[in-house]
Enzyme design. Structure first.
Site, PDB file in Angstrom:
ATOM      1  N   ASP A  29      18.909 -15.263  -9.139  1.00 32.30           N
ATOM      2  CA  ASP A  29      19.097 -16.243 -10.213  1.00 32.30           C
ATOM      3  C   ASP A  29      18.572 -17.590  -9.708  1.00 32.30           C
ATOM      4  OD1 ASP A  29      21.070 -16.143 -12.905  1.00 32.30           O
ATOM      5  OD2 ASP A  29      20.587 -18.152 -12.168  1.00 32.30           O
ATOM      6  N   LYS A 195      17.772  -2.134 -30.857  1.00 33.33           N
ATOM      7  CA  LYS A 195      18.671  -3.189 -30.359  1.00 33.33           C
ATOM      8  C   LYS A 195      18.950  -4.238 -31.438  1.00 33.33           C
ATOM      9  CE  LYS A 195      20.950  -6.165 -28.149  1.00 33.33           C
ATOM     10  NZ  LYS A 195      22.329  -5.958 -27.755  1.00 33.33           N
ATOM     11  N   ASN A 199      22.597  -5.249 -34.040  1.00 34.32           N
ATOM     12  CA  ASN A 199      23.228  -6.554 -34.264  1.00 34.32           C
ATOM     13  C   ASN A 199      23.035  -7.027 -35.707  1.00 34.32           C
ATOM     14  OD1 ASN A 199      24.376  -6.669 -31.792  1.00 34.32           O
ATOM     15  ND2 ASN A 199      22.854  -8.016 -30.865  1.00 34.32           N
ATOM     16  N   HIS A 233      39.307   3.617 -47.942  1.00 36.35           N
ATOM     17  CA  HIS A 233      38.323   4.603 -48.398  1.00 36.35           C
ATOM     18  C   HIS A 233      37.674   5.225 -47.161  1.00 36.35           C
ATOM     19  CE1 HIS A 233      34.642   6.237 -50.016  1.00 36.35           C
ATOM     20  NE2 HIS A 233      35.113   6.078 -51.256  1.00 36.35           N
ATOM     21  N   ARG A 235      34.791   6.198 -46.439  1.00 33.04           N
ATOM     22  CA  ARG A 235      33.428   5.806 -46.050  1.00 33.04           C
ATOM     23  C   ARG A 235      33.198   4.305 -46.162  1.00 33.04           C
ATOM     24  NH1 ARG A 235      33.507  10.471 -48.113  1.00 33.04           N
ATOM     25  NH2 ARG A 235      33.451   9.756 -50.260  1.00 33.04           N
ATOM     26  N   CYS A 249      23.916 -13.510 -29.987  1.00 32.14           N
ATOM     27  CA  CYS A 249      23.264 -12.264 -30.405  1.00 32.14           C
ATOM     28  C   CYS A 249      23.280 -12.104 -31.919  1.00 32.14           C
ATOM     29  CB  CYS A 249      23.982 -11.066 -29.779  1.00 32.14           C
ATOM     30  SG  CYS A 249      24.201 -11.239 -28.014  1.00 32.14           S
ATOM     31  N   LYS A 309      34.384 -16.503 -30.079  1.00 32.37           N
ATOM     32  CA  LYS A 309      35.278 -15.467 -30.609  1.00 32.37           C
ATOM     33  C   LYS A 309      36.488 -15.338 -29.702  1.00 32.37           C
ATOM     34  CE  LYS A 309      33.481 -11.291 -28.459  1.00 32.37           C
ATOM     35  NZ  LYS A 309      33.039  -9.931 -28.707  1.00 32.37           N
ATOM     36  N   ARG A 316      28.623 -20.594 -26.897  1.00 31.10           N
ATOM     37  CA  ARG A 316      27.303 -20.686 -27.540  1.00 31.10           C
ATOM     38  C   ARG A 316      27.399 -20.395 -29.044  1.00 31.10           C
ATOM     39  NH1 ARG A 316      23.934 -17.037 -23.489  1.00 31.10           N
ATOM     40  NH2 ARG A 316      26.011 -16.150 -23.216  1.00 31.10           N
TER      41      ARG A 316
END
Ligand code: SAJ
Length: 395
Positions: A29, A195, A199, A233, A235, A249, A309, A316
């Site tokens: 890094d 990928k 998202n 439900h 589905r 993301c 979250k 971010r």
């Protein structure tokens, strides 16, 4: 030997997992402060199990370096942000990392890109750089959920995209050392698309929940009840509405999927705009409740949660920071965020609660779920539907 380049929230656990599974690993890094901490066995994030994993990896001889080293295989895990104005991928960091690898790698080395990219980026941008050295390129996107990272690293299925079966199988063997889920092989462009499609699926589903929240508010219903019942439900599986979609993301990757398709109607573009508009919706809701409750100053309004979250320390694209851009006087507090990000910030829950009359729950951290009683007597707007034992305003 494997050299993992970029020791962020994906690169570091990948390197550690490989090391403790018996591979010789060097982690690279450019952040020297981070390297110093890692060499001394110090992990500074909130992710469960990482501290122990780091100690284990150091015990089996994993090392760290500020430059790339000669290895058979390289895994690049650097961020791939977008350009704010155009929403197009910014490949500067991934190209810089690949250039550093190319300075030291032998001809024919294997280079795995894990960073999320717009479909086609590897062929268009990376392959022309690596072709002269005959590098074997593969794309193996990560799919782990922050907050449950180490469990998902092991259990989730993975996709390996490569141009030949021989390269794909070699890469599959690398991941097999710690992945218990299936490892599926496909071509590079399909893997890149898978990928961002994953998202995008989540972004669109959350946008549906958010739009239902607006409809339910207008019609005098509780959206959480609408979704709870609809999800009975067999589905239907609608996600949760919230104050906006953050992280690096879900609000970004869908733009990679629709890059260059500006002229078409797009359910994806609409979903991103619906999610972005939640910040204004929450601002209006705060203003309306403040008027109704006679709260005159934004300083008396406290945003609980700064991270993007629940139960993570990552800020971010956090919905709370978006609200602060609109009104910087709001009080803010987050048990996971120790650095100063706002003028009116508190670092202790009780001090924060003492300073405000109106609490807006922006993140459903376990701390607030377990301490709902502390909110008694406050006006509360619960944007995450976490208060089950109090009278609160809902999204
Ligand atoms: N959110 C909602 N409602 C929900 C779920 C999430 O508003 O029902 C919000 C969150 O509060 C947060 C944002 O969406 O602000 C993103 O959170 P998240 O938990 O949906 O996703 P991330 O960004 O932490 O991780 C995602 C995951 N992708 C999928 O689940 C398809 C993870 O598996 C990926 O590895 C990660 O993106 C990534 O790095 O691509």
């Amino acid at each position: 030997m494997i050299n993992v380049v970029g020791l962020g929230y994906i690169g570091l656990p990948t390197a550690l997992m490989l090391a403790v599974s018996g591979t010789q690993v060097v982690g690279t890094d450019i952040d020297e402060d981070l390297l110093e901490k890692l060499k001394n066995g110090i992990f500074c994030g909130a992710e469960k199990g990482m501290q122990e994993l780091l100690s284990e990896a150091l015990d089996v001889g994993m090392s760290f370096s500020d430059i790339c080293v000669k290895a058979d295989t390289y895994i690049v895990c650097v961020p791939t942000p977008y350009v704010e104005t155009t929403k197009k991928i910014d490949t500067t960091l991934v190209c810089a990392a690949v250039s550093e690898v190319l300075k030291v790698c032998g001809d024919g080395a294997t280079l795995i890109i894990e960073s999320t990219v717009a479909p086609g980026t590897i062929k268009k941008v990376i392959a022309p750089m690596t072709e002269p050295k005959g590098i074997k390129l593969a794309y193996c996107p990560e799919r782990v959920l922050p907050g449950a990272l180490l469990r998902e690293f092991v259990e989730n299925a993975r996709i390996v995209g490569a141009d030949t079966v021989e390269v794909a199988e070699r890469v599959r063997d690398v991941y097999k050392s710690f992945v218990k889920g299936n490892i599926e092989i496909t071509d590079i462009k399909t893997a890149e698309t898978v990928k961002v499609a994953e998202n995008t699926y989540r972004a669109v589903n959350i946008a549906l929940a958010n739009e239902l929240a607006l409809i339910s508010r207008d019609e005098g219903m509780d959206v959480n009840e609408v979704i709870r019942l609809a999800n009975m439900h067999p589905r239907v599986n609608i996600l949760n509405p919230g104050p906006g979609v953050g992280g690096h993301c879900i609000p970004i990757d869908p733009w990679f999927l629709i890059e260059g398709r500006d002229k078409e109607d797009s359910v994806i573009r609409s979903a991103l705009l619906v999610n972005d508009a939640m910040a204004d919706y929450v601002m209006n809701r705060i203003a309306k409740i403040s008027r109704h409750e006679g709260i005159k100053s934004p300083c008396r309004v406290g945003l609980y949660g700064i991270s993007y979250k629940e139960n993570v320390d990552d800020i971010r694209n956090s919905p709370t920071l978006k609200l602060l851009e609109k009104t910087s006087e709001f009080a803010i507090y987050d048990p996971f965020v120790k650095k100063k990000v706002g003028n009116n910030q508190f670092f202790e829950l009780q001090a924060f609660l003492d300073a405000v009359s109106f609490v807006v729950i922006m993140c459903g951290h376990d701390e607030i779920k377990k301490n709902q009683e502390l909110l008694r007597g406050k006006i509360v707007l619960d944007t995450r539907n976490v208060c089950d034992s109090l009278e609160v305003y809902k999204l």
